[in-house]
Design an enzyme around this catalytic site. Sequence first.
Site, PDB file in Angstrom:
ATOM      1  N   LYS A   1     -12.073   1.985  12.351  1.00 23.67           N
ATOM      2  CA  LYS A   1     -10.731   2.408  12.786  1.00 23.67           C
ATOM      3  C   LYS A   1     -10.750   2.805  14.264  1.00 23.67           C
ATOM      4  O   LYS A   1      -9.843   2.481  15.018  1.00 23.67           O
ATOM      5  CB  LYS A   1     -10.217   3.569  11.921  1.00 23.67           C
TER       6      LYS A   1
ATOM      7  N   TYR B   1     -16.015   3.251   7.857  1.00 26.91           N
ATOM      8  CA  TYR B   1     -14.544   3.275   7.863  1.00 26.91           C
ATOM      9  C   TYR B   1     -14.052   3.852   9.190  1.00 26.91           C
ATOM     10  O   TYR B   1     -13.266   3.243   9.908  1.00 26.91           O
ATOM     11  CB  TYR B   1     -14.031   4.112   6.688  1.00 26.91           C
TER      12      TYR B   1
ATOM     13  N   GLY C   1       0.831  -1.201   0.000  1.00 23.62           N
ATOM     14  CA  GLY C   1       0.000   0.000   0.000  1.00 23.62           C
ATOM     15  C   GLY C   1       0.866   1.253   0.000  1.00 23.62           C
ATOM     16  O   GLY C   1       2.102   1.181   0.114  1.00 23.62           O
ATOM     17  N   PHE C   2       0.228   2.380  -0.139  1.00 18.84           N
ATOM     18  CA  PHE C   2       0.911   3.668  -0.259  1.00 18.84           C
ATOM     19  C   PHE C   2       1.831   3.940   0.953  1.00 18.84           C
ATOM     20  O   PHE C   2       3.054   4.090   0.819  1.00 18.84           O
ATOM     21  CB  PHE C   2      -0.170   4.747  -0.417  1.00 18.84           C
ATOM     22  N   ILE C   3       1.259   3.970   2.138  1.00 18.88           N
ATOM     23  CA  ILE C   3       2.042   4.353   3.316  1.00 18.88           C
ATOM     24  C   ILE C   3       2.997   3.230   3.723  1.00 18.88           C
ATOM     25  O   ILE C   3       4.170   3.476   4.023  1.00 18.88           O
ATOM     26  CB  ILE C   3       1.099   4.744   4.483  1.00 18.88           C
TER      27      ILE C   3
HETATM   28  N1  LIG Z   1      -3.642   7.622   3.028  1.00 19.70           N
HETATM   29  C1  LIG Z   1      -4.268   8.364   3.935  1.00 19.70           C
HETATM   30  O1  LIG Z   1      -4.537   9.549   3.724  1.00 19.70           O
HETATM   31  C2  LIG Z   1      -4.669   7.772   5.270  1.00 19.70           C
HETATM   32  C3  LIG Z   1      -5.279   8.642   6.193  1.00 19.70           C
HETATM   33  C4  LIG Z   1      -5.652   8.117   7.440  1.00 19.70           C
HETATM   34  C5  LIG Z   1      -5.387   6.803   7.758  1.00 19.70           C
HETATM   35  N2  LIG Z   1      -4.806   5.983   6.834  1.00 19.70           N
HETATM   36  C6  LIG Z   1      -4.549   4.596   7.235  1.00 19.70           C
HETATM   37  O2  LIG Z   1      -3.202   4.285   6.918  1.00 19.70           O
HETATM   38  C7  LIG Z   1      -3.094   2.910   6.559  1.00 19.70           C
HETATM   39  C8  LIG Z   1      -2.429   2.788   5.203  1.00 19.70           C
HETATM   40  O3  LIG Z   1      -3.233   3.457   4.234  1.00 19.70           O
HETATM   41  P1  LIG Z   1      -2.798   3.647   2.720  1.00 19.70           P
HETATM   42  O4  LIG Z   1      -3.191   5.002   2.308  1.00 19.70           O
HETATM   43  O5  LIG Z   1      -1.404   3.173   2.542  1.00 19.70           O
HETATM   44  O6  LIG Z   1      -3.821   2.621   2.030  1.00 19.70           O
HETATM   45  P2  LIG Z   1      -3.556   1.513   0.911  1.00 19.70           P
HETATM   46  O7  LIG Z   1      -4.916   1.006   0.523  1.00 19.70           O
HETATM   47  O8  LIG Z   1      -2.679   2.040  -0.155  1.00 19.70           O
HETATM   48  O9  LIG Z   1      -2.759   0.405   1.709  1.00 19.70           O
HETATM   49  C9  LIG Z   1      -3.385  -0.611   2.480  1.00 19.70           C
HETATM   50  C10 LIG Z   1      -2.807  -1.937   2.058  1.00 19.70           C
HETATM   51  O10 LIG Z   1      -3.409  -2.951   2.875  1.00 19.70           O
HETATM   52  C11 LIG Z   1      -3.690  -4.075   2.071  1.00 19.70           C
HETATM   53  N3  LIG Z   1      -4.823  -4.781   2.663  1.00 19.70           N
HETATM   54  C12 LIG Z   1      -6.115  -4.376   2.696  1.00 19.70           C
HETATM   55  N4  LIG Z   1      -6.856  -5.294   3.352  1.00 19.70           N
HETATM   56  C13 LIG Z   1      -6.006  -6.283   3.721  1.00 19.70           C
HETATM   57  C14 LIG Z   1      -6.171  -7.498   4.425  1.00 19.70           C
HETATM   58  N5  LIG Z   1      -7.365  -7.871   4.871  1.00 19.70           N
HETATM   59  N6  LIG Z   1      -5.074  -8.281   4.627  1.00 19.70           N
HETATM   60  C15 LIG Z   1      -3.847  -7.913   4.171  1.00 19.70           C
HETATM   61  N7  LIG Z   1      -3.639  -6.765   3.473  1.00 19.70           N
HETATM   62  C16 LIG Z   1      -4.712  -5.966   3.272  1.00 19.70           C
HETATM   63  C17 LIG Z   1      -4.024  -3.532   0.692  1.00 19.70           C
HETATM   64  O11 LIG Z   1      -3.773  -4.484  -0.332  1.00 19.70           O
HETATM   65  C18 LIG Z   1      -3.123  -2.306   0.610  1.00 19.70           C
HETATM   66  O12 LIG Z   1      -1.941  -2.606  -0.110  1.00 19.70           O
HETATM   67  C19 LIG Z   1      -4.487   2.349   6.620  1.00 19.70           C
HETATM   68  O13 LIG Z   1      -4.654   1.734   7.879  1.00 19.70           O
HETATM   69  C20 LIG Z   1      -5.385   3.565   6.500  1.00 19.70           C
HETATM   70  O14 LIG Z   1      -6.628   3.357   7.105  1.00 19.70           O
HETATM   71  C21 LIG Z   1      -4.434   6.439   5.597  1.00 19.70           C
END
Ligand SMILES: NC(=O)c1ccc[n+]([C@@H]2O[C@H](COP(=O)([O-])OP(=O)(O)OC[C@H]3O[C@@H](n4cnc5c(N)ncnc54)[C@H](O)[C@@H]3O)[C@@H](O)[C@H]2O)c1
Length: 341
Positions: free
Chosen positions: A156, A152, A10-12
């Site tokens: 969380k 969502y 994922g992104f982060i």
């Molecule tokens: N990007 C933002 O602005 C933001 C803001 C607040 C919170 N978050 C939180 O940060 C975290 C990372 O977010 P992101 O933006 O990288 O999202 P993202 O969707 O790019 O990354 C999440 C990754 O988790 C994997 N995933 C999803 N469900 C899964 C499962 N059941 N088992 C295994 N892998 C699974 C996905 O394939 C994905 O690669 C998340 O927890 C998200 O809720 C992100």
Amino acid sequence: MRFLVTGTAGFIGFHVARELLKLGHTVTGIDGMTPYYDVRLKHRRHQALAQMPGFEPHELLIEDYGSLETIWRNVAPDMVIHLAAQAGVRYSVESPASYIDANLRGTFSILELARHFPIKHLLLASTSSAYGMDEDVPFNENAGANHPCTLYAATKKSAELMGHSYSHLFGIPTTAFRFFTVYGPWGRPDMALFKFVANILNDVPIDVYNHGNMRRDFTYIDDLVEGIIRLTAIIPPLAGNARLQSASVENDSLSPNAAYRLVNVGNSAPVSLLEFIDEIERALGRKAQRNYLDMQPGDVPQTYADTRLLKALTGFQPSTPVAQGVRHFVDWYRELYRAGL
Ligand SMILES: NC(=O)c1ccc[n+]([C@@H]2O[C@H](COP(=O)([O-])OP(=O)(O)OC[C@H]3O[C@@H](n4cnc5c(N)ncnc54)[C@H](O)[C@@H]3O)[C@@H](O)[C@H]2O)c1
């Protein structure tokens, strides 16, 4: 140090894993490659990490407890950063079940494993969405955040509470982060910046919700990663020492009965959606066709992080201006994503 990081495709998770590897740590990356958005981009992120020494990827869903347990046992991680989730505010209206599976059942697997195979520090990703439509800005970690506007946000916030209970019962030192609208290279195709850039380059109108009357505390990915990495070393003290430790940090969110702390990671400088679009237009050198629409269900008018606790704990305050961050994203999008990854 041995890190287990979930959501590394994922992104982060990708950026966090890359930074940990650069610092010489080993990273076991777990990701289910869920089809919520372009899976090609997820594979590409894992391929980039695989070029670096110390990365070991595993493709599985975190709610698959048995498979995750085998990996966890073998790796015996020192610390776990749990970022895998079903993200997205708007999608939770369309596909609620995936939030229950990933964010509740999946987080439960992580907590059970941290209970049975102790680690030094568990770090859990939560979101500014937990604050819902709270008007008392900037959002402070000690506010109740009891009025989530989407499933969502509710899942969380529930994961935070599950984390607190496990921390209390089983002495798991836990930090839960609340992230604020993260953006930057390798970003998510479902988020505004990605969609706006793609549409503007393809001469497709962009949807501007609530007629642009929204503010977001946009946080540049490198700042977010810096905050996360610094917080890995700030391990919340066990309950017996909590009062003592907490006395030294003003505004601390440390729990009175668990080694558990909640920390906002945001920019603390909200920008209006219209200013954000102006920056994108400047970076692209093209004007957007703007399709002004009403507010979408579940959306909130503003986010704004109080980051005093992050600063007090780590000495770090995110500060990348949106103009600079947007330019970095546009460069990445043009050079790598549009060129076919
Ligand atoms: N990007 C933002 O602005 C933001 C803001 C607040 C919170 N978050 C939180 O940060 C975290 C990372 O977010 P992101 O933006 O990288 O999202 P993202 O969707 O790019 O990354 C999440 C990754 O988790 C994997 N995933 C999803 N469900 C899964 C499962 N059941 N088992 C295994 N892998 C699974 C996905 O394939 C994905 O690669 C998340 O927890 C998200 O809720 C992100």
